[in-house]
Design a protein around this motif. Structure first.
Motif, PDB file in Angstrom:
ATOM      1  N   SER A  72       1.230   4.484   7.593  1.00 20.77           N
ATOM      2  CA  SER A  72       1.546   3.079   7.328  1.00 20.77           C
ATOM      3  C   SER A  72       2.504   2.913   6.149  1.00 20.77           C
ATOM      4  O   SER A  72       3.317   1.998   6.143  1.00 20.77           O
ATOM      5  CB  SER A  72       0.262   2.289   7.078  1.00 20.77           C
ATOM      6  OG  SER A  72      -0.399   2.800   5.952  1.00 20.77           O
ATOM      7  N   SER A  73       2.430   3.824   5.183  1.00 19.64           N
ATOM      8  CA  SER A  73       3.329   3.642   4.034  1.00 19.64           C
ATOM      9  C   SER A  73       4.792   3.826   4.451  1.00 19.64           C
ATOM     10  O   SER A  73       5.698   3.269   3.843  1.00 19.64           O
ATOM     11  CB  SER A  73       2.955   4.585   2.890  1.00 19.64           C
ATOM     12  OG  SER A  73       3.083   5.920   3.305  1.00 19.64           O
ATOM     13  N   LYS A  93       1.909  -5.898   7.306  1.00 18.30           N
ATOM     14  CA  LYS A  93       1.842  -5.694   8.745  1.00 18.30           C
ATOM     15  C   LYS A  93       0.475  -6.145   9.291  1.00 18.30           C
ATOM     16  O   LYS A  93       0.398  -6.781  10.339  1.00 18.30           O
ATOM     17  CB  LYS A  93       2.055  -4.207   9.047  1.00 18.30           C
ATOM     18  CG  LYS A  93       2.515  -3.979  10.444  1.00 18.30           C
ATOM     19  CD  LYS A  93       3.136  -2.610  10.623  1.00 18.30           C
ATOM     20  CE  LYS A  93       3.204  -2.331  12.107  1.00 18.30           C
ATOM     21  NZ  LYS A  93       4.499  -2.032  12.626  1.00 18.30           N
ATOM     22  N   LEU A  99       0.860  -1.173   0.000  1.00 18.32           N
ATOM     23  CA  LEU A  99       0.000   0.000   0.000  1.00 18.32           C
ATOM     24  C   LEU A  99       0.898   1.225   0.000  1.00 18.32           C
ATOM     25  O   LEU A  99       1.735   1.386   0.852  1.00 18.32           O
ATOM     26  CB  LEU A  99      -0.876  -0.010   1.259  1.00 18.32           C
ATOM     27  CG  LEU A  99      -1.563   1.287   1.663  1.00 18.32           C
ATOM     28  CD1 LEU A  99      -2.985   0.997   2.044  1.00 18.32           C
ATOM     29  CD2 LEU A  99      -0.868   1.969   2.802  1.00 18.32           C
ATOM     30  N   GLY A 103      -5.449  -4.603  13.103  1.00 17.40           N
ATOM     31  CA  GLY A 103      -4.240  -3.953  12.600  1.00 17.40           C
ATOM     32  C   GLY A 103      -4.496  -2.726  11.741  1.00 17.40           C
ATOM     33  O   GLY A 103      -3.563  -2.066  11.286  1.00 17.40           O
ATOM     34  N   GLN A 104      -5.770  -2.398  11.490  1.00 17.66           N
ATOM     35  CA  GLN A 104      -6.054  -1.254  10.625  1.00 17.66           C
ATOM     36  C   GLN A 104      -5.953   0.083  11.366  1.00 17.66           C
ATOM     37  O   GLN A 104      -5.884   1.137  10.742  1.00 17.66           O
ATOM     38  CB  GLN A 104      -7.447  -1.383   9.997  1.00 17.66           C
ATOM     39  CG  GLN A 104      -7.541  -2.482   8.969  1.00 17.66           C
ATOM     40  CD  GLN A 104      -6.584  -2.284   7.803  1.00 17.66           C
ATOM     41  OE1 GLN A 104      -6.396  -1.178   7.320  1.00 17.66           O
ATOM     42  NE2 GLN A 104      -5.960  -3.355   7.352  1.00 17.66           N
ATOM     43  N   PHE A 105      -6.008   0.029  12.674  1.00 19.06           N
ATOM     44  CA  PHE A 105      -5.892   1.256  13.451  1.00 19.06           C
ATOM     45  C   PHE A 105      -4.885   1.016  14.565  1.00 19.06           C
ATOM     46  O   PHE A 105      -4.697  -0.121  14.995  1.00 19.06           O
ATOM     47  CB  PHE A 105      -7.262   1.648  14.041  1.00 19.06           C
ATOM     48  CG  PHE A 105      -8.205   2.193  13.004  1.00 19.06           C
ATOM     49  CD1 PHE A 105      -8.229   3.540  12.714  1.00 19.06           C
ATOM     50  CD2 PHE A 105      -9.037   1.328  12.291  1.00 19.06           C
ATOM     51  CE1 PHE A 105      -9.082   4.046  11.734  1.00 19.06           C
ATOM     52  CE2 PHE A 105      -9.898   1.828  11.311  1.00 19.06           C
ATOM     53  CZ  PHE A 105      -9.921   3.189  11.031  1.00 19.06           C
ATOM     54  N   PHE A 124      -1.982   7.932  11.329  1.00 15.98           N
ATOM     55  CA  PHE A 124      -2.200   6.627  10.694  1.00 15.98           C
ATOM     56  C   PHE A 124      -3.190   6.751   9.550  1.00 15.98           C
ATOM     57  O   PHE A 124      -2.963   6.240   8.454  1.00 15.98           O
ATOM     58  CB  PHE A 124      -2.695   5.618  11.728  1.00 15.98           C
ATOM     59  CG  PHE A 124      -2.402   4.210  11.334  1.00 15.98           C
ATOM     60  CD1 PHE A 124      -1.111   3.713  11.426  1.00 15.98           C
ATOM     61  CD2 PHE A 124      -3.394   3.382  10.824  1.00 15.98           C
ATOM     62  CE1 PHE A 124      -0.825   2.418  11.038  1.00 15.98           C
ATOM     63  CE2 PHE A 124      -3.122   2.092  10.426  1.00 15.98           C
ATOM     64  CZ  PHE A 124      -1.819   1.599  10.541  1.00 15.98           C
ATOM     65  N   GLN A 166       5.842   2.883   7.376  1.00 17.48           N
ATOM     66  CA  GLN A 166       6.169   1.661   8.128  1.00 17.48           C
ATOM     67  C   GLN A 166       6.804   0.600   7.239  1.00 17.48           C
ATOM     68  O   GLN A 166       7.341  -0.381   7.737  1.00 17.48           O
ATOM     69  CB  GLN A 166       4.905   1.083   8.776  1.00 17.48           C
ATOM     70  CG  GLN A 166       4.387   1.897   9.943  1.00 17.48           C
ATOM     71  CD  GLN A 166       3.074   1.329  10.468  1.00 17.48           C
ATOM     72  OE1 GLN A 166       2.260   0.827   9.712  1.00 17.48           O
ATOM     73  NE2 GLN A 166       2.875   1.410  11.771  1.00 17.48           N
ATOM     74  N   PHE A 181       9.984  -3.295   7.282  1.00 16.95           N
ATOM     75  CA  PHE A 181      10.072  -4.579   6.590  1.00 16.95           C
ATOM     76  C   PHE A 181      11.271  -4.645   5.654  1.00 16.95           C
ATOM     77  O   PHE A 181      11.904  -5.665   5.509  1.00 16.95           O
ATOM     78  CB  PHE A 181       8.788  -4.845   5.781  1.00 16.95           C
ATOM     79  CG  PHE A 181       7.611  -5.117   6.647  1.00 16.95           C
ATOM     80  CD1 PHE A 181       7.326  -6.415   7.046  1.00 16.95           C
ATOM     81  CD2 PHE A 181       6.811  -4.092   7.098  1.00 16.95           C
ATOM     82  CE1 PHE A 181       6.245  -6.673   7.863  1.00 16.95           C
ATOM     83  CE2 PHE A 181       5.727  -4.341   7.912  1.00 16.95           C
ATOM     84  CZ  PHE A 181       5.440  -5.631   8.299  1.00 16.95           C
ATOM     85  N   LEU A 213      -6.077   0.853   5.533  1.00 15.42           N
ATOM     86  CA  LEU A 213      -5.202   1.913   6.009  1.00 15.42           C
ATOM     87  C   LEU A 213      -3.821   1.366   6.335  1.00 15.42           C
ATOM     88  O   LEU A 213      -2.827   2.063   6.214  1.00 15.42           O
ATOM     89  CB  LEU A 213      -5.792   2.562   7.269  1.00 15.42           C
ATOM     90  CG  LEU A 213      -7.065   3.386   7.055  1.00 15.42           C
ATOM     91  CD1 LEU A 213      -7.674   3.758   8.394  1.00 15.42           C
ATOM     92  CD2 LEU A 213      -6.783   4.642   6.244  1.00 15.42           C
ATOM     93  N   ALA A 214      -3.758   0.108   6.751  1.00 18.22           N
ATOM     94  CA  ALA A 214      -2.482  -0.450   7.194  1.00 18.22           C
ATOM     95  C   ALA A 214      -1.753  -1.124   6.034  1.00 18.22           C
ATOM     96  O   ALA A 214      -2.369  -1.489   5.036  1.00 18.22           O
ATOM     97  CB  ALA A 214      -2.717  -1.457   8.307  1.00 18.22           C
ATOM     98  N   LEU A 215      -0.461  -1.286   6.179  1.00 20.01           N
ATOM     99  CA  LEU A 215       0.316  -2.057   5.208  1.00 20.01           C
ATOM    100  C   LEU A 215      -0.200  -3.492   5.249  1.00 20.01           C
ATOM    101  O   LEU A 215      -0.252  -4.090   6.333  1.00 20.01           O
ATOM    102  CB  LEU A 215       1.773  -2.109   5.647  1.00 20.01           C
ATOM    103  CG  LEU A 215       2.743  -1.037   5.216  1.00 20.01           C
ATOM    104  CD1 LEU A 215       4.111  -1.420   5.733  1.00 20.01           C
ATOM    105  CD2 LEU A 215       2.784  -0.873   3.719  1.00 20.01           C
TER     106      LEU A 215
END
Lengths: 482, 90
Positions: B20-21, A466, A2, A239-241, B15, B23, B27, A461-463
């Motif tokens: 997140s991008s 992750k 993402l 994990g989205q928030f 967030f 983050q 990885f 929203l999250a990678l």
């Protein structure tokens, strides 16, 4: 991966602004929104600040739930669109809409000769072109866009790598050829073909494809307070928030939802019924069965591979069973599905059980607008109808649905899983082949439209990487389905 | 050389705005930066509350203590490379 880009940031900022406007009853000022977001003296993204504002107006229109294609009068102000949004009871709009003035009209010829072309003696590009579309002009190769069929042979044979592929991102992303250019060169969605997967909208670098939203309808209902608002959280929520999903349950209650339930509970019912159906089908001698919980995939079968229909499980989705449980308990409750998916909107439009669908991004915008910090909320339990199992909670990752069914089937039947991880032109062809020739020795096919599963949906929203880990952790800490 | 500290704010606002991008660095670190950076996450650092419409400036990232607004993956890496270059010159 993402990647938040400039286009998606603009969209998120606008979503937050719109949520603020409605939560603070500031609708009279909504006409100022494009001006506030693009003041005269600040930088602009497109040719000028005025075009930026015009596009923001269209984005707002879509967020208010209107299709851009429905515009009849350019002068109609946002405040009128807002008023109409607040008055409507039903939503039957297509989920995806194109802002034609934002569409850059990507060039049609998808292969281009660059200046690296040396105009060599060998001319393999010209000689290998099956349509004689290449001529040598002024010492360089030139492709005739009228003759070119985009086969890419010229690119392959050029010793200088001088020919490049310039894709049309939305068309390339669409698994079912539902988006194409109109006579003006702008992209247009054929809703007869569209499966609402949202891949075009994620891929467009100009942010020209947008979703019509129900965020206003939900805010309106929350403010009215006359109905019990039940938030149904998709299993992909984990994990989205920031914070835990128990923090999230409190955050949603602060937003004004009366109850928060886990759709993973409904997923358990899906698993039970699908396992039963599978065992029965195998007894009857059916060759294979496919899962049915991905709405974009179900749309794809109905619209493009009808011959596969007999093989698709008749079991309903986790969203369906969750909403059914909520409505059984309180028929007057308003059910709001919160997930990463746009196709769920169409599934909800078809059912009487789900009233609204919001994305993680939309709920995130509401939280920001209300200044609710998820990680700082205390933890509360879900308003559980039935405790969800590890298998139900594993649905949003590729392989999770099939694994759940296999777990439940146990030794009642032999189970050989095949996974279609992501729909694209190639996997669509493969599915078509399955319908004719069987699925290459397997007997259950799990289909996920989004590669990686729902954790990689169009509005996460999250990678995904992750989020996957966090879902796995949540699954590990849950009890097996009995 | 001391590692460059990258602190990503993962408050709700940052967030939602796209922290997140960044983050992704947890990885996969670009080859030239392996061993040179240390990535951590932080709860809301309240930079978004400093001024009106602060959330429009998110996500915030702290790089060696310096606050970056409107942070993106690329902007963070550019900044990190600039710091390394400066250190090498000294």
């Amino acid at each position: 991966m993402l990647a938040k880009n400039n286009a998606s940031r603009i969209r998120t900022k606008l979503l937050i602004k719109i949520a603020e406007t409605f939560l603070n009853d500031d609708i009279e000022n909504i006409d100022r929104l494009p001006l506030n977001l693009r003041p005269k003296d600040e930088d602009h993204n497109r040719c000028c600040v005025y075009k930026d504002r015009a596009i923001i107006k269209y984005r707002t229109m879509a967020t208010l739930g209107h299709s851009i294609e429905d515009e009849t009068d350019e002068l109609k102000p946002l405040s009128v669109y807002a008023k109409e949004a607040l008055e409507r009871e039903e939503d039957d709009k297509p989920v995806l809409t194109v802002i034609d003035i934002a569409c850059s009209g990507c060039i049609k010829a998808q292969y281009m000769v660059t200046n690296a072309c040396r105009g060599c003696l060998a001319q393999p590009c010209r000689l290998n072109c099956p349509k004689d579309a290449i001529t040598i002009v002024n010492g360089q190769a030139k492709i005739d866009p009228e003759l070119c069929i985009n086969c890419g042979k010229c690119k392959e044979v050029c010793p200088y790598h001088a020919i490049i592929h310039v894709p049309i991102p939305c068309e390339e992303a669409c698994p079912v050829n539902a988006i194409s250019k109109d006579e003006d060169g702008k992209e247009h969605i054929d809703h007869e073909k569209c499966i609402n997967c949202g891949k075009c909208l994620v891929s467009c670098p100009f942010g020209a494809i947008v979703e019509t939203s129900q965020i206003i309808d939900v805010i309106k209902n929350i403010k009215n307070k006359d109905k019990k608002m039940v938030a149904m959280l998709a299993p992909a929520i984990v994990g989205q928030f920031p914070g835990t999903i128990k923090n999230m349950a409190t955050a949603l209650k602060k937003l004004g939802f009366n109850k928060v339930v886990e759709v993973a509970s409904g997923a358990d019912i899906t698993t039970n019924k699908e396992a039963e159906e599978f065992v029965e089908n195998m007894k009857k001698g059916q060759e294979f069965m496919t899962t049915s919980c991905c709405p974009a995939y179900v749309n794809a079968v109905n619209k493009h591979i009808p011959e596969l229909k007999p093989f698709v499980s008749h079991t309903e989705t986790p969203m369906y069973y969750t909403a059914e449980m909520v409505k059984d308990e309180d028929p007057n409750a308003t059910t709001i599905f919160i997930g990463p998916c746009l196709a769920k909107r169409v599934e909800a439009q078809r059912s009487n059980l789900v009233d609204f669908v919001l994305t993680f991004e939309e709920i995130g915008a509401m939280l920001v607008a209300k200044d609710i910090m998820v990680a700082e909320c205390e933890e509360t339990e879900f308003d559980t109808i039935s405790e969800a199992s590890a298998q139900g909670r594993g649905f949003p990752i590729t392989g999770g649905v099939a694994a759940a069914v296999a777990h439940k089937v146990g030794d009642k039947a032999e189970i050989k899983v095949e996974k279609i991880d992501g729909l694209d032109a190639v996997s669509m062809k493969r599915l078509k082949k399955f319908a004719q020739k069987g699925c290459e020795g397997c007997n259950i096919v799990e289909v996920m439209c989004c590669e990686g599963g729902c954790v990689a949906g169009p509005r996460v929203l999250a990678l995904p990487k992750k989020a996957t880990r966090q879902v796995e952790k949540y699954v590990d800490n849950s009890e097996d389905l009995k | 050389m001391e590692k460059i500290k990258i602190e990503i704010c993962v408050g709700t606002t940052c967030f939602v705005m796209g922290a997140s991008s960044i983050q992704a660095l947890e990885f996969e670190i670009p080859e030239d930066l392996i061993g040179k950076i240390e990535v951590t996450e932080s709860r809301c650092m309240e930079f978004c509350k400093d001024h009106k419409d602060g959330h429009h400036k998110g996500p915030f990232v702290k790089i060696n203590g310096e606050v970056m607004a409107d942070a993106t993956y690329d902007k963070v890496l550019d900044k990190v490379r600039a710091i390394i270059k400066k250190k090498e010159e000294n």
